[in-house]
Design a protein around this motif. Structure first.
Motif, mmCIF file in Angstrom:
data_model
loop_
_atom_site.group_PDB
_atom_site.id
_atom_site.type_symbol
_atom_site.label_atom_id
_atom_site.label_comp_id
_atom_site.label_asym_id
_atom_site.label_seq_id
_atom_site.Cartn_x
_atom_site.Cartn_y
_atom_site.Cartn_z
ATOM 1 N N UNK A 67 0.810 -1.214 0.000
ATOM 2 C CA UNK A 67 0.000 0.000 0.000
ATOM 3 C C UNK A 67 0.844 1.265 0.000
ATOM 4 N N UNK A 68 2.106 1.179 0.413
ATOM 5 C CA UNK A 68 2.970 2.355 0.417
ATOM 6 C C UNK A 68 3.196 2.922 -0.976
ATOM 7 N N UNK A 69 2.844 2.153 -2.011
ATOM 8 C CA UNK A 69 2.933 2.676 -3.379
ATOM 9 C C UNK A 69 2.048 3.888 -3.570
ATOM 10 N N UNK A 70 1.086 4.096 -2.653
ATOM 11 C CA UNK A 70 0.223 5.268 -2.752
ATOM 12 C C UNK A 70 0.996 6.568 -2.530
ATOM 13 N N UNK A 71 2.139 6.507 -1.864
ATOM 14 C CA UNK A 71 2.942 7.725 -1.694
ATOM 15 C C UNK A 71 3.518 8.210 -3.027
ATOM 16 N N UNK A 72 4.301 7.406 -3.745
ATOM 17 C CA UNK A 72 4.752 7.878 -5.051
ATOM 18 C C UNK A 72 3.591 8.117 -6.013
ATOM 19 N N UNK A 73 2.518 7.340 -5.875
ATOM 20 C CA UNK A 73 1.352 7.539 -6.745
ATOM 21 C C UNK A 73 0.755 8.927 -6.551
ATOM 22 N N UNK A 74 0.581 9.338 -5.301
ATOM 23 C CA UNK A 74 0.032 10.671 -5.043
ATOM 24 C C UNK A 74 1.005 11.757 -5.491
ATOM 25 N N UNK A 75 2.300 11.473 -5.398
ATOM 26 C CA UNK A 75 3.289 12.418 -5.900
ATOM 27 C C UNK A 75 3.181 12.590 -7.398
ATOM 28 N N UNK A 76 3.030 11.492 -8.098
ATOM 29 C CA UNK A 76 2.848 11.557 -9.551
ATOM 30 C C UNK A 76 1.565 12.322 -9.887
ATOM 31 N N UNK A 77 0.516 12.092 -9.099
ATOM 32 C CA UNK A 77 -0.734 12.821 -9.322
ATOM 33 C C UNK A 77 -0.551 14.326 -9.190
ATOM 34 N N UNK A 78 0.250 14.748 -8.201
ATOM 35 C CA UNK A 78 0.492 16.176 -8.023
ATOM 36 C C UNK A 78 1.336 16.734 -9.163
ATOM 37 N N UNK A 79 2.340 15.989 -9.589
ATOM 38 C CA UNK A 79 3.157 16.441 -10.712
ATOM 39 C C UNK A 79 2.299 16.578 -11.966
ATOM 40 N N UNK A 80 1.430 15.609 -12.205
ATOM 41 C CA UNK A 80 0.544 15.671 -13.366
ATOM 42 C C UNK A 80 -0.372 16.889 -13.290
ATOM 43 N N UNK A 81 -0.879 17.179 -12.079
ATOM 44 C CA UNK A 81 -1.769 18.319 -11.896
ATOM 45 C C UNK A 81 -1.045 19.633 -12.152
ATOM 46 N N UNK A 82 0.146 19.779 -11.586
ATOM 47 C CA UNK A 82 0.913 21.000 -11.811
ATOM 48 C C UNK A 82 1.349 21.107 -13.270
ATOM 49 N N UNK A 83 1.640 19.966 -13.872
ATOM 50 C CA UNK A 83 2.012 19.975 -15.276
ATOM 51 C C UNK A 83 0.903 20.499 -16.164
ATOM 52 N N UNK A 84 -0.339 20.258 -15.757
ATOM 53 C CA UNK A 84 -1.481 20.714 -16.550
ATOM 54 C C UNK A 84 -1.834 22.170 -16.282
ATOM 55 N N UNK A 85 -1.530 22.667 -15.070
ATOM 56 C CA UNK A 85 -1.989 23.998 -14.678
ATOM 57 C C UNK A 85 -0.895 25.055 -14.661
ATOM 58 N N UNK A 86 0.343 24.650 -14.431
ATOM 59 C CA UNK A 86 1.441 25.612 -14.313
ATOM 60 C C UNK A 86 2.021 25.927 -15.691
ATOM 61 N N UNK A 87 2.765 27.022 -15.807
ATOM 62 C CA UNK A 87 3.434 27.327 -17.079
ATOM 63 C C UNK A 87 4.353 26.185 -17.503
ATOM 64 N N UNK A 88 4.557 25.999 -18.794
ATOM 65 C CA UNK A 88 5.327 24.844 -19.286
ATOM 66 C C UNK A 88 6.778 24.825 -18.815
ATOM 67 N N UNK A 89 7.323 25.984 -18.442
ATOM 68 C CA UNK A 89 8.726 25.993 -18.014
ATOM 69 C C UNK A 89 8.902 25.545 -16.564
ATOM 70 N N UNK A 90 7.807 25.293 -15.843
ATOM 71 C CA UNK A 90 7.892 24.859 -14.442
ATOM 72 C C UNK A 90 8.135 23.348 -14.405
ATOM 73 N N UNK A 91 9.270 22.955 -13.854
ATOM 74 C CA UNK A 91 9.636 21.530 -13.770
ATOM 75 C C UNK A 91 9.387 21.025 -12.353
#
Length: 239
Positions: A67-91
């Protein structure tokens, strides 16, 4: 602006999730709700003048080690969210321990609390929450390794949408994890991971961060051998 004024109107979440706006630490409130027996899928969230955060309650059906895989999973979810909403130059990159890096600098991160820390047992609940600073209140010259969202070009990001998008992307990855296993999540996370191939010190050991095993345990190579550090070492005590 008061913290209460900064909380957005009721957010919209996928059918499998419910939201609760809070004025205190979302992680602490979510843990309290989990102890009280709330349904899985509850998201407690807070948007204050200087930070944004949210916490998601899980009811795992697998042992904690899996179940600890939910930690990196939620991290990926946040990166995906910021990737969609933030300017493209934000890494955005993810630290193995739960930290989040924006344009290379530390910018908040994730915390994990669980009902039972035995890796071989199925916990009653698991809560994963993130918090990110909005304003860089320190002198950037004194803390060059730390930053805030607004300092990295994200001042126009709608924070309510960010929380909603995190929920949607995380739910999508949960669905994929359920149906496809860990392979797609591994591939996505590895492309976002911070520090692979570099020398780090963790749990009193110093070595080269080689990557992770199938349960996202860290593979750390020192002069003698490769050590496996389970992801459960990042668990925190119940607040």
């Amino acid at each position: 602006m008061s913290e209460l004024d900064a909380i957005p109107d009721v957010l919209t979440f996928p059918p499998a999730m419910t939201g609760e706006a809070v004025t205190e630490d979302p992680l602490e409130i979510a843990v309290m709700r989990a102890i009280q027996g709330c349904d899985a899928g509850l998201i407690c969230y807070r948007v204050a003048a200087d930070r944004v955060g949210a916490a998601l309650v899980f009811a795992p059906e697998v042992p904690l080690a899996d179940a600890m895989a939910m930690l990196p999973l939620c991290g990926v979810g946040l990166q995906n969210a910021l990737g969609a909403l933030a300017p493209p130059e934000v890494a955005v990159h993810l630290e193995w321990t739960g930290g989040v890096r924006v344009n290379g600098a530390s910018c908040g991160g994730f915390h994990v609390v669980v009902s039972d820390a035995d890796p071989d047992e199925v916990p009653l609940w698991l809560v994963i929450g993130f918090e990110m600073p909005l304003l860089d209140l320190a002198d950037g010259g004194l803390t060059p390794d730390r930053t805030a969202l607004y300092a990295e070009g994200c001042a126009d990001v709608d924070l309510g949408q960010l929380v909603e998008s995190w929920a949607r992307h995380s739910l999508n990855w949960i669905s994929r994890w359920d149906t496809e296993g860990t392979k797609p999540l591994h591939a996505e996370w590895r492309g976002l991971a911070h520090g692979i191939g570099e020398e780090i010190t963790i749990q009193g050991r110093t070595g080269t961060f080689l990557g992770v095993d199938e349960r996202f345990g860290m593979l750390l190579r020192d002069d003698e051998r490769t050590h496996l550090i389970p992801l459960t070492v990042v668990l925190e005590d119940t607040p």
